[in-house]
Write an enzyme that holds these catalytic residues in place. Sequence first.
Site, short mmCIF file in Angstrom:
data_model
loop_
_atom_site.label_atom_id
_atom_site.label_comp_id
_atom_site.label_asym_id
_atom_site.label_seq_id
_atom_site.Cartn_x
_atom_site.Cartn_y
_atom_site.Cartn_z
N THR A 9 0.95 -1.12 -0.05
CA THR A 9 -0.11 0.13 0.01
C THR A 9 0.76 1.33 0.03
O THR A 9 0.35 2.19 -0.11
CB THR A 9 -1.08 0.23 1.15
OG1 THR A 9 -0.25 -0.36 2.47
CG2 THR A 9 -1.96 -0.98 1.16
N GLY A 10 2.30 1.07 0.13
CA GLY A 10 2.92 2.18 0.31
C GLY A 10 3.20 2.94 -1.10
O GLY A 10 2.98 2.33 -2.31
N CYS A 11 3.54 4.20 -1.03
CA CYS A 11 3.28 4.96 -2.38
C CYS A 11 4.85 5.23 -2.74
O CYS A 11 5.07 5.67 -3.89
CB CYS A 11 3.15 6.52 -2.17
SG CYS A 11 1.13 6.45 -1.97
N ILE A 12 5.78 4.47 -2.37
CA ILE A 12 7.35 4.74 -2.65
C ILE A 12 8.25 3.38 -2.70
O ILE A 12 7.58 2.46 -2.03
CB ILE A 12 7.88 5.53 -1.58
CG1 ILE A 12 9.33 6.09 -2.01
CG2 ILE A 12 7.93 5.05 -0.30
CD1 ILE A 12 9.31 7.12 -2.89
#
Lengths: 105, 162
Positions: A102-105
């Site tokens: 779910t992280g954006c990076i």
Amino acid sequence: MSTQTEIILETVEFDDDGFMVDPNAWTPEIAEAIADDQGIQLTDRHWVVINFARKEFEENDEPPTLRRITKRTDVNTKEIYQLFPGGPAKNASRIAGLGKPTGCI
Amino acid sequence: MTDNDQNDTRKLSIISSKGSLDMAYPGLILGNAARMSGIEAHMFFTFWGLDIITKSKLNSLNVATVGNPSMHPWFHIPTFLGAIPGMSAAATWMMRREIDKLDFPPIGEFVEMIIDAGAHVYGCKMSMDMMKLTQDDLVDGAVVLGAMEFLELSEGGQVIFV
């Protein structure tokens, strides 16, 4: 895809996006099978990523971000894209038997 | 088992036209997210956005405190106070700190990372001429490109303007 891969994958439950429903049911053999299904032959370098992702999941209950993997292991950005072509964030997590990151990076 | 091939044909083009610190991140984050998902990414840096990939500028991008209505939550100040010397530096420092807490890299490292991730990075030719910049002024891996060429290679994909 080998017959053995098919047999293993039939015993595993996946969600609609191809992530294992139960990360605790994961085994290294399942990882080999998922990778084989995606046309990836796992090497020691893949296992550095997979083992790290599994360890992080056990500690934090969520799959690590790609940046965290490249910062905390000796696998850099270029290499991780070569190891898991077609989107390393999802593919590494899939093979490690974890959910969608779910992280954006 | 997986329907993972759908991203093989997806393509995302991002036009970054602003060079302030808060406007630099959205394009970089989206471009990186595209690559993490296996989506082809083309990033066009134009006008002030060119600062993001200009070696001498990228580590000194600032947050503007005047004319920026979106300072909440770390630095919510009225515009007339934003003009006081040092305000922009303080806001920039705060934003850098927050970004670091979230484990997002500084601009220079971020640009290097997306290039390593296989994103295509372009400097707008017209903007470069205007700012008297050459290929050597851009980060390694960036390519000088005209607007028409960028449109050609964006054909059929999604386009985002920042």
